[in-house]
Write an enzyme that holds these catalytic residues in place. Sequence first.
Site, short mmCIF file in Angstrom:
data_model
loop_
_atom_site.label_atom_id
_atom_site.label_comp_id
_atom_site.label_asym_id
_atom_site.label_seq_id
_atom_site.Cartn_x
_atom_site.Cartn_y
_atom_site.Cartn_z
N SER A 124 -2.79 -6.09 -2.91
CA SER A 124 -1.66 -5.24 -2.85
C SER A 124 -0.53 -5.54 -2.45
CB SER A 124 -2.11 -3.87 -2.21
OG SER A 124 -2.92 -3.17 -2.88
N ARG B 93 6.60 -11.96 -2.09
CA ARG B 93 6.82 -11.93 -0.51
C ARG B 93 6.32 -11.01 0.08
NH1 ARG B 93 10.15 -8.30 -4.27
NH2 ARG B 93 9.56 -6.66 -3.61
N ASP C 284 -3.51 -2.20 -6.31
CA ASP C 284 -4.22 -1.05 -6.23
C ASP C 284 -3.46 -0.40 -6.84
OD1 ASP C 284 -1.60 -1.00 -3.77
OD2 ASP C 284 -2.26 -0.34 -2.79
#
Length: 528
Positions: free
Chosen positions: A156, A171, A209
């Site tokens: 996630s 990132r 997620d």
Amino acid sequence: MALAEETSRIAALFEYSDEEVNKGVLEFLRQMKEGLQHDGTSLSQIPTYVTGVPNGTEKGLYLAVDLGGTNFRVCSVHLNGDTTFNLTYSKVAIPKELMVAEHAHQLFGFLAKQIEIFLRTHHGDHFDAHIRRRQTVSTPEGYRDEQIFRLGFTFSFPVQQSGINKGTLMRWTKGFDIPDAVGKDVCALLQQEIDRLHLPVKVAALVNDTVGTLMARSYTSPGKTATLLGAIFGTGTNGAYVEKVSNIKKPVGGDYDKSTGQMVVNTEWGSFDNQLNILPNTSYDIELDKKSVNPGIQMFEKRVSGMFLGEIVRLAIVDMLKNPSISLFRDENSSQNDWKSTTTIGAESSVFQQWGLDSSIMSIAAADNTPDFSTLRQELEKQLQVYAASREDALAFKKVAYAVGRRAARLSAVALGAIVLQSGKLKEAGDEPIDIGVDGSLVEHYPFFRDMIYEGLSAIEGIGPEGSKKIRIGIAKDGSGVGAALIALVAANMERKTVGDYLNRLRNDVAQKISNVFAGTAEPTTVA
Ligand code: GLC
């Protein structure tokens, strides 16, 4: 009296009017479209290669792992094919030093080890039987491992996907920081460590997620409606929704099933409006951002999700504590306190430490409607070392926390409302509701968070009170398990299709060669 006035002034800083909600929606829609056109925009709008949502009839046993917050979860999911499932799982806390490790293999090696422990504990027979991989059907890409666990990897963080089980990390968010992993394929990183341990596991699908939540909700949701949107309001916040492929103007390379005309898009709305065109920006928001590990990034998330709300409240409270003209958490003598005890705040109180106020106390504050706020006052003592807070202190804390929570819910309505409008479903909808699956500590535990979202939705032009009644927001538990399993299933079907296509091509090829022989047009065979 001064305390009450100052509390109202601070709470008012977090008001987010209906007009602002509407401005927010327009900007969200604009940034959504921009993200569908180019890479590098603040709403990333990542194509996920998932081209349909389940309908509850899917079956099979799959593995799923979940990395995305403070814990790592490993689970096996048995999909029963009748909208129900059985799930076995284990959970470990991720050691803090691995969240900011130097090398990616330190974290991913730890994850693979947890998968091994899980398989040995819960699937010992299966594990032993397949400890040595069987290589069977050959494909144009080489040999393929058969009879192994297919694993859905819920990861996630923002990932640029290039296939159903391929994607490079853009990132880190939520306090993770392992620079070595940025730009690498996270599925490959996990597969390498799994292979190092010789586990019979193939990383078949990469899942955010929110995508897992969308799939899980669609598998389990009541009625026939396919779910439109999956959203997380927990440590972080984000949403994934079903978009028409024709609206995705930026290139989507690689293989995917084109027959549905749809693809799930991971918005990464945590970074909505990083440029602060419309997001509210109090001095507390500014300070939080400045001292965070990623200033200027995830600006929406920093106003909405559980990881940050506590910190906003803390900064406001510290500001009030520093104000000599008001008396928060201190009284001159005990007679002013209904507990007849002098209020003190420990010098070591976590109120004075960055991230020292856990958002969970906001839920307790919102839920405590007893006349003297006794639960909240006990919690202030337990969590923040504020001893014998007065009723007025507790009320001030409750009001500030509520204002921050309410702004978060109304901002959440901006994101949900914009996606509902973008889908055009309100115009199409007959009697079937527009289904949204949500998960995360805020929607689960913060009292009335969903009601405040609905209130925000009703204020949106184009939705209104009537439209908001057609929107069904339901909790989707275990998205990262069930959802990931469902995507692993989709991936396995795609693999089968590839092998099937290859065998068909082979069959046609052979048939062609044979007919050429009979027609006398066979090419000469070269023997090397
Ligand atoms: C962060 C991540 C995002 C995830 C969300 C909820 O915003 O960047 O990928 O979906 O948290 O966990």
